[in-house]
Design a protein around this motif. Sequence first.
Motif, mmCIF file in Angstrom:
data_model
loop_
_atom_site.group_PDB
_atom_site.id
_atom_site.type_symbol
_atom_site.label_atom_id
_atom_site.label_comp_id
_atom_site.label_asym_id
_atom_site.label_seq_id
_atom_site.Cartn_x
_atom_site.Cartn_y
_atom_site.Cartn_z
ATOM 1 N N THR A 52 -75.557 -11.967 -57.279
ATOM 2 C CA THR A 52 -76.774 -12.757 -57.508
ATOM 3 C C THR A 52 -76.624 -13.674 -58.713
ATOM 4 O OG1 THR A 52 -77.749 -10.874 -58.707
ATOM 5 C CG2 THR A 52 -78.353 -11.153 -56.390
ATOM 6 N N GLN A 53 -75.866 -13.227 -59.705
ATOM 7 C CA GLN A 53 -75.594 -14.098 -60.847
ATOM 8 C C GLN A 53 -74.735 -15.286 -60.432
ATOM 9 O OE1 GLN A 53 -76.542 -14.053 -64.233
ATOM 10 N NE2 GLN A 53 -78.104 -12.675 -63.393
ATOM 11 N N ILE A 54 -73.731 -15.014 -59.603
ATOM 12 C CA ILE A 54 -72.839 -16.081 -59.151
ATOM 13 C C ILE A 54 -73.595 -17.079 -58.271
ATOM 14 C CG2 ILE A 54 -70.826 -16.586 -57.708
ATOM 15 C CD1 ILE A 54 -69.644 -13.909 -58.638
ATOM 16 N N ARG A 55 -74.452 -16.552 -57.400
ATOM 17 C CA ARG A 55 -75.183 -17.417 -56.469
ATOM 18 C C ARG A 55 -76.468 -17.989 -57.077
ATOM 19 N NH1 ARG A 55 -74.628 -14.686 -50.393
ATOM 20 N NH2 ARG A 55 -72.388 -14.223 -50.509
ATOM 21 N N ARG A 56 -76.813 -17.557 -58.267
ATOM 22 C CA ARG A 56 -77.992 -18.057 -58.972
ATOM 23 C C ARG A 56 -79.282 -17.843 -58.169
ATOM 24 N NH1 ARG A 56 -76.471 -21.621 -63.215
ATOM 25 N NH2 ARG A 56 -74.229 -22.044 -63.230
ATOM 26 N N ILE A 57 -79.487 -16.597 -57.762
ATOM 27 C CA ILE A 57 -80.692 -16.226 -57.028
ATOM 28 C C ILE A 57 -81.329 -15.009 -57.701
ATOM 29 C CG2 ILE A 57 -80.098 -17.161 -54.764
ATOM 30 C CD1 ILE A 57 -78.866 -14.532 -54.021
ATOM 31 N N PRO A 58 -82.655 -14.852 -57.584
ATOM 32 C CA PRO A 58 -83.332 -13.708 -58.208
ATOM 33 C C PRO A 58 -82.805 -12.391 -57.655
ATOM 34 C CG PRO A 58 -84.914 -15.378 -57.512
ATOM 35 C CD PRO A 58 -83.602 -15.767 -56.914
ATOM 36 N N ALA A 59 -82.584 -11.419 -58.542
ATOM 37 C CA ALA A 59 -81.929 -10.172 -58.137
ATOM 38 C C ALA A 59 -82.896 -9.103 -57.641
ATOM 39 C CB ALA A 59 -81.120 -9.622 -59.310
ATOM 40 N N SER A 60 -84.185 -9.237 -57.933
ATOM 41 C CA SER A 60 -85.131 -8.144 -57.733
ATOM 42 C C SER A 60 -85.068 -7.501 -56.344
ATOM 43 C CB SER A 60 -86.553 -8.639 -58.017
ATOM 44 O OG SER A 60 -87.482 -7.599 -57.795
ATOM 45 N N LEU A 61 -85.346 -8.273 -55.301
ATOM 46 C CA LEU A 61 -85.359 -7.704 -53.955
ATOM 47 C C LEU A 61 -83.958 -7.376 -53.457
ATOM 48 C CD1 LEU A 61 -88.146 -9.775 -52.152
ATOM 49 C CD2 LEU A 61 -88.278 -7.465 -53.095
ATOM 50 N N PHE A 62 -82.962 -8.047 -53.979
ATOM 51 C CA PHE A 62 -81.587 -7.737 -53.595
ATOM 52 C C PHE A 62 -81.174 -6.349 -54.104
ATOM 53 C CE2 PHE A 62 -81.526 -12.317 -53.022
ATOM 54 C CZ PHE A 62 -80.768 -12.456 -51.868
ATOM 55 N N LEU A 63 -81.758 -5.914 -55.208
ATOM 56 C CA LEU A 63 -81.468 -4.564 -55.702
ATOM 57 C C LEU A 63 -82.062 -3.516 -54.772
ATOM 58 C CD1 LEU A 63 -82.053 -5.088 -59.535
ATOM 59 C CD2 LEU A 63 -79.873 -4.877 -58.330
ATOM 60 N N VAL A 64 -83.255 -3.787 -54.257
ATOM 61 C CA VAL A 64 -83.841 -2.886 -53.252
ATOM 62 C C VAL A 64 -82.963 -2.873 -52.010
ATOM 63 C CG1 VAL A 64 -85.864 -2.417 -51.833
ATOM 64 C CG2 VAL A 64 -86.154 -3.361 -54.131
ATOM 65 N N SER A 65 -82.511 -4.042 -51.623
ATOM 66 C CA SER A 65 -81.639 -4.165 -50.459
ATOM 67 C C SER A 65 -80.337 -3.399 -50.656
ATOM 68 C CB SER A 65 -81.346 -5.647 -50.195
ATOM 69 O OG SER A 65 -80.567 -5.823 -49.040
ATOM 70 N N ALA A 66 -79.831 -3.377 -51.891
ATOM 71 C CA ALA A 66 -78.580 -2.665 -52.186
ATOM 72 C C ALA A 66 -78.723 -1.170 -51.951
ATOM 73 C CB ALA A 66 -78.161 -2.938 -53.627
ATOM 74 N N ILE A 67 -79.880 -0.618 -52.298
ATOM 75 C CA ILE A 67 -80.127 0.805 -52.075
ATOM 76 C C ILE A 67 -80.272 1.090 -50.579
ATOM 77 C CG2 ILE A 67 -81.739 2.701 -52.518
ATOM 78 C CD1 ILE A 67 -82.393 1.309 -55.194
ATOM 79 N N LEU A 68 -81.010 0.222 -49.894
ATOM 80 C CA LEU A 68 -81.180 0.399 -48.451
ATOM 81 C C LEU A 68 -79.840 0.298 -47.722
ATOM 82 C CD1 LEU A 68 -84.441 -1.652 -47.840
ATOM 83 C CD2 LEU A 68 -84.176 0.829 -47.759
ATOM 84 N N LYS A 69 -78.954 -0.526 -48.235
ATOM 85 C CA LYS A 69 -77.638 -0.665 -47.619
ATOM 86 C C LYS A 69 -76.905 0.672 -47.586
ATOM 87 C CE LYS A 69 -73.439 -3.460 -47.894
ATOM 88 N NZ LYS A 69 -73.780 -4.279 -46.707
ATOM 89 N N VAL A 70 -77.004 1.426 -48.682
ATOM 90 C CA VAL A 70 -76.351 2.734 -48.744
ATOM 91 C C VAL A 70 -77.015 3.704 -47.777
ATOM 92 C CG1 VAL A 70 -75.850 4.701 -50.231
ATOM 93 C CG2 VAL A 70 -75.589 2.370 -51.112
#
Length: 373
Positions: A36-54
């Motif tokens: 998200t830092q590299i792509r310059r996008i907000p991380a908030s919902l992506f962190l939720v998505s990261a947990i759901l991915k597991v």
Amino acid sequence: MSYTLSTPEKLALYMRLVLIAPWQILFSVFRVLVITQIRRIPASLFLVSAILKVVLGTLSSRQIQHLSPPTRETYKSWIQKKKAAETELATTNVLSYDIEFLESDATLLWVGSRHVAKKIVLFFHGGGYVAPLLPGHLEWCWRTYVAAGRETDIEVAVAVLEYQLCPEAKYPEQLRQAVTALAHILSRNFPPRNVIIGGDSAGGNLAAQVLCHLVEPHPSIPELVISEPLGGAFLVSPWLTQSTEDRSFLKNSPIDMLSAKTVDKSTKELFPDGHGSLSKLAFPLDRDRAWMRRLGSVLSHMYVTVGSHEVFLDQVEVFVDELRRAECTPSIRFDLQTKQAHDFILLESQRNEDGECIQAMRAWMREWLMKKI
């Protein structure tokens, strides 16, 4: 009902949750923070998505169902909480516990009052055909379709289909239940032009299956003939092909909640052994594309949305492009959400947020209600 695991299955689940999942979540979260830092996008919902991915990648369908409240229980709990929050509506039919039992073991859970509604949304929830309904699905229905109706002084009710999950129910049982639900709604004197169907992920797939069935009936399901085109359809991050070889799978799998592994797992759960070529009928991009040229005869408007950081991006873009090039198709609005991944409208709703995805969907619904599209 929730699935009860055997003692060995419970032990295996416990070991996985305690010894394996925490490390996988830690790695998944770290990777998302970097991307998200590299792509310059907000991380908030992506962190939720990261947990759901597991969760989706690590747990079996049985384990997911064991840990999740059943759809009907989630519905009852959501209604109770919503009544407490919406005190002005607590005593009205708009927030009542309203269940209809249909043929084919299909059940409709109503959000909003079907007794006074002028427009109906038939909603199919996502979850890879293995996960039950989430509270966010109901909040989404409330914040977009019912709310848009209240803003335009047009009563809207949402019929959420409680379909049977895999592995007990295999394809095409979910389609049979969806067609039964649509036929039931139309039989209650709601003209097709006042009905919208749609859903997210696997629910988007199911909505697309229903549209295909209206054009080219499935050989094992009774034909449903409608007197005029449906008013609309919405497909949110829809699952449109069995293939997991698109470039977007490779590019976005590290940041999206889905991966080729989780999609392949859901595919195997959905189809019984020996189903053969009929499995292609479940996916609009796997079957003969001739159905697209006749879609306009059963549908007036379509809203399709996908995140630019999700694995389904390429297949959705191909789907929209081919629909637009086909003759006699409905009017199509395609919303490419540049800061989102898979099904972020659901993640927004889970957090009770009026985020970008919710606002975009409500705007489309409001325009449809006011006949601006």
